[in-house]
Design a protein around this motif. Structure first.
Motif, PDB file in Angstrom:
ATOM      1  N   MET A  10       6.606 -11.035  -4.623  1.00  8.70           N
ATOM      2  CA  MET A  10       5.776 -10.470  -3.799  1.00  8.70           C
ATOM      3  C   MET A  10       5.825 -11.042  -2.253  1.00  8.70           C
ATOM      4  SD  MET A  10       1.914  -8.881  -3.718  1.00  8.70           S
ATOM      5  CE  MET A  10       1.925  -9.093  -5.482  1.00  8.70           C
ATOM      6  N   ASP A  11       6.413 -11.990  -2.029  1.00  7.16           N
ATOM      7  CA  ASP A  11       6.359 -12.631  -0.689  1.00  7.16           C
ATOM      8  C   ASP A  11       7.526 -11.781  -0.073  1.00  7.16           C
ATOM      9  OD1 ASP A  11       4.711 -14.682  -1.600  1.00  7.16           O
ATOM     10  OD2 ASP A  11       5.876 -15.945  -2.076  1.00  7.16           O
ATOM     11  N   ASN A  12       8.378 -11.439  -0.443  1.00  4.16           N
ATOM     12  CA  ASN A  12       9.207 -10.639   0.224  1.00  4.16           C
ATOM     13  C   ASN A  12       8.822  -9.468   0.867  1.00  4.16           C
ATOM     14  OD1 ASN A  12      11.912 -11.688   1.071  1.00  4.16           O
ATOM     15  ND2 ASN A  12      13.056 -10.879  -0.737  1.00  4.16           N
ATOM     16  N   ILE A  13       7.784  -8.829   0.228  1.00  5.41           N
ATOM     17  CA  ILE A  13       7.333  -7.542   0.440  1.00  5.41           C
ATOM     18  C   ILE A  13       6.303  -7.546   1.724  1.00  5.41           C
ATOM     19  CG2 ILE A  13       5.738  -5.475  -0.257  1.00  5.41           C
ATOM     20  CD1 ILE A  13       6.867  -6.199  -3.066  1.00  5.41           C
ATOM     21  N   ASP A  14       5.406  -8.410   1.869  1.00  6.66           N
ATOM     22  CA  ASP A  14       4.481  -8.589   2.880  1.00  6.66           C
ATOM     23  C   ASP A  14       4.728 -10.086   3.791  1.00  6.66           C
ATOM     24  OD1 ASP A  14       2.005  -8.385   4.477  1.00  6.66           O
ATOM     25  OD2 ASP A  14       1.031  -9.586   2.917  1.00  6.66           O
ATOM     26  N   LYS A  15       5.906  -9.777   4.709  1.00  7.21           N
ATOM     27  CA  LYS A  15       6.567 -10.838   5.200  1.00  7.21           C
ATOM     28  C   LYS A  15       5.488 -11.155   6.475  1.00  7.21           C
ATOM     29  CE  LYS A  15      11.157  -9.782   4.565  1.00  7.21           C
ATOM     30  NZ  LYS A  15      12.582  -9.523   5.046  1.00  7.21           N
ATOM     31  N   ARG A  16       4.867 -10.265   7.102  1.00  4.26           N
ATOM     32  CA  ARG A  16       3.824 -10.636   8.015  1.00  4.26           C
ATOM     33  C   ARG A  16       2.558 -10.795   7.644  1.00  4.26           C
ATOM     34  NH1 ARG A  16       4.399  -5.539  11.983  1.00  4.26           N
ATOM     35  NH2 ARG A  16       4.849  -4.605   9.979  1.00  4.26           N
ATOM     36  N   ASN A  17       2.176 -10.886   6.254  1.00  3.31           N
ATOM     37  CA  ASN A  17       1.152 -11.384   5.761  1.00  3.31           C
ATOM     38  C   ASN A  17       0.010 -10.519   5.928  1.00  3.31           C
ATOM     39  OD1 ASN A  17       2.205 -13.281   4.235  1.00  3.31           O
ATOM     40  ND2 ASN A  17       1.941 -14.850   5.949  1.00  3.31           N
ATOM     41  N   ARG A  18       0.184  -9.243   6.284  1.00  4.14           N
ATOM     42  CA  ARG A  18      -0.833  -8.223   6.823  1.00  4.14           C
ATOM     43  C   ARG A  18      -1.839  -7.878   5.488  1.00  4.14           C
ATOM     44  NH1 ARG A  18      -0.187  -4.990  11.711  1.00  4.14           N
ATOM     45  NH2 ARG A  18       1.346  -6.764  12.652  1.00  4.14           N
ATOM     46  N   LEU A  19      -1.361  -8.116   4.326  1.00  5.11           N
ATOM     47  CA  LEU A  19      -2.144  -7.617   2.997  1.00  5.11           C
ATOM     48  C   LEU A  19      -3.168  -8.651   2.873  1.00  5.11           C
ATOM     49  CD1 LEU A  19       0.374  -5.864   0.543  1.00  5.11           C
ATOM     50  CD2 LEU A  19      -1.413  -4.858   2.245  1.00  5.11           C
ATOM     51  N   ASP A  20      -2.928 -10.055   3.396  1.00  5.00           N
ATOM     52  CA  ASP A  20      -3.977 -10.949   3.211  1.00  5.00           C
ATOM     53  C   ASP A  20      -5.338 -10.705   3.758  1.00  5.00           C
ATOM     54  OD1 ASP A  20      -2.257 -12.554   1.458  1.00  5.00           O
ATOM     55  OD2 ASP A  20      -1.435 -13.829   3.244  1.00  5.00           O
ATOM     56  N   GLU A  21      -5.421  -9.819   5.092  1.00  6.19           N
ATOM     57  CA  GLU A  21      -6.588  -9.519   5.647  1.00  6.19           C
ATOM     58  C   GLU A  21      -7.103  -8.171   4.860  1.00  6.19           C
ATOM     59  OE1 GLU A  21      -4.826  -8.270   9.361  1.00  6.19           O
ATOM     60  OE2 GLU A  21      -4.057  -9.989   9.615  1.00  6.19           O
ATOM     61  N   ALA A  22      -6.977  -7.822   3.711  1.00  6.36           N
ATOM     62  CA  ALA A  22      -7.311  -6.773   2.900  1.00  6.36           C
ATOM     63  C   ALA A  22      -7.923  -5.662   3.653  1.00  6.36           C
ATOM     64  CB  ALA A  22      -8.475  -7.586   2.038  1.00  6.36           C
ATOM     65  N   PRO A  23      -6.865  -5.100   4.358  1.00  3.35           N
ATOM     66  CA  PRO A  23      -7.089  -3.683   5.213  1.00  3.35           C
ATOM     67  C   PRO A  23      -7.536  -2.498   4.519  1.00  3.35           C
ATOM     68  CG  PRO A  23      -4.885  -4.077   5.092  1.00  3.35           C
ATOM     69  CD  PRO A  23      -5.626  -5.444   4.562  1.00  3.35           C
ATOM     70  N   PHE A  24      -7.229  -2.404   3.191  1.00  6.02           N
ATOM     71  CA  PHE A  24      -7.155  -1.545   2.433  1.00  6.02           C
ATOM     72  C   PHE A  24      -8.435  -1.474   1.151  1.00  6.02           C
ATOM     73  CE2 PHE A  24      -2.900  -1.336   3.350  1.00  6.02           C
ATOM     74  CZ  PHE A  24      -2.466  -0.079   3.805  1.00  6.02           C
ATOM     75  N   SER A  25      -9.218  -0.480   1.025  1.00  8.34           N
ATOM     76  CA  SER A  25     -10.120  -0.625  -0.026  1.00  8.34           C
ATOM     77  C   SER A  25     -10.176   0.681  -0.787  1.00  8.34           C
ATOM     78  CB  SER A  25     -11.459  -0.698   0.740  1.00  8.34           C
ATOM     79  OG  SER A  25     -11.952   0.326   1.472  1.00  8.34           O
ATOM     80  N   TYR A  26     -10.884   0.992  -1.788  1.00  5.69           N
ATOM     81  CA  TYR A  26     -11.050   2.214  -2.427  1.00  5.69           C
ATOM     82  C   TYR A  26     -12.340   2.688  -3.049  1.00  5.69           C
ATOM     83  CZ  TYR A  26     -10.553  -0.002  -6.967  1.00  5.69           C
ATOM     84  OH  TYR A  26     -10.474  -0.755  -8.090  1.00  5.69           O
ATOM     85  N   ARG A  27     -12.640   3.698  -3.406  1.00  4.12           N
ATOM     86  CA  ARG A  27     -13.948   4.055  -3.768  1.00  4.12           C
ATOM     87  C   ARG A  27     -13.504   5.152  -4.836  1.00  4.12           C
ATOM     88  NH1 ARG A  27     -16.297   7.050   0.185  1.00  4.12           N
ATOM     89  NH2 ARG A  27     -14.047   6.888   1.430  1.00  4.12           N
ATOM     90  N   VAL A  28     -14.308   5.161  -6.082  1.00  3.52           N
ATOM     91  CA  VAL A  28     -14.166   6.116  -7.074  1.00  3.52           C
ATOM     92  C   VAL A  28     -15.544   6.953  -7.350  1.00  3.52           C
ATOM     93  CG1 VAL A  28     -13.667   6.418  -9.521  1.00  3.52           C
ATOM     94  CG2 VAL A  28     -12.582   4.373  -8.296  1.00  3.52           C
ATOM     95  N   SER A  29     -15.250   8.321  -7.109  1.00  7.31           N
ATOM     96  CA  SER A  29     -16.631   9.184  -7.355  1.00  7.31           C
ATOM     97  C   SER A  29     -16.689   9.281  -8.679  1.00  7.31           C
ATOM     98  CB  SER A  29     -16.388  10.543  -6.848  1.00  7.31           C
ATOM     99  OG  SER A  29     -15.214  11.211  -7.537  1.00  7.31           O
TER     100      SER A  29
END
Length: 85
Positions: free
Chosen positions: A1-20
């Protein structure tokens, strides 16, 4: 997975989800809704989330589910003071 997120943007957890209660999944990026998953698509997504190893894997799944959303070449609008561009 290190190759996918080279700039470590996912470490900041910008995404979230909600389930109705109707199993509709709302995907958010930085607190703003960007996509809605319903039916089979939502069920498959929730199964993948359950299988995720850690938070970074969840973030990667969320990023992939949003599709071709962020490429890294976006610029901030009105970044200078007084509206000068």
């Amino acid at each position: 997975m290190d190759n996918i997120d080279k700039r470590n943007r996912l470490d900041e957890a910008p995404f979230s989800y909600r389930v109705s209660k109707y199993n509709t999944v709302f995907l958010d990026f930085n607190g703003k809704q960007v996509k809605i998953l319903k039916g089979n698509e939502a069920e498959k997504f929730l199964e993948k989330i359950k299988m995720a190893e850690d938070e970074k894997a969840v973030q990667l799944l969320l990023a992939k589910a949003t599709g071709n959303f962020k490429r890294g070449n976006e610029r901030m609008v009105n970044t200078k003071k007084n509206g000068d561009f």
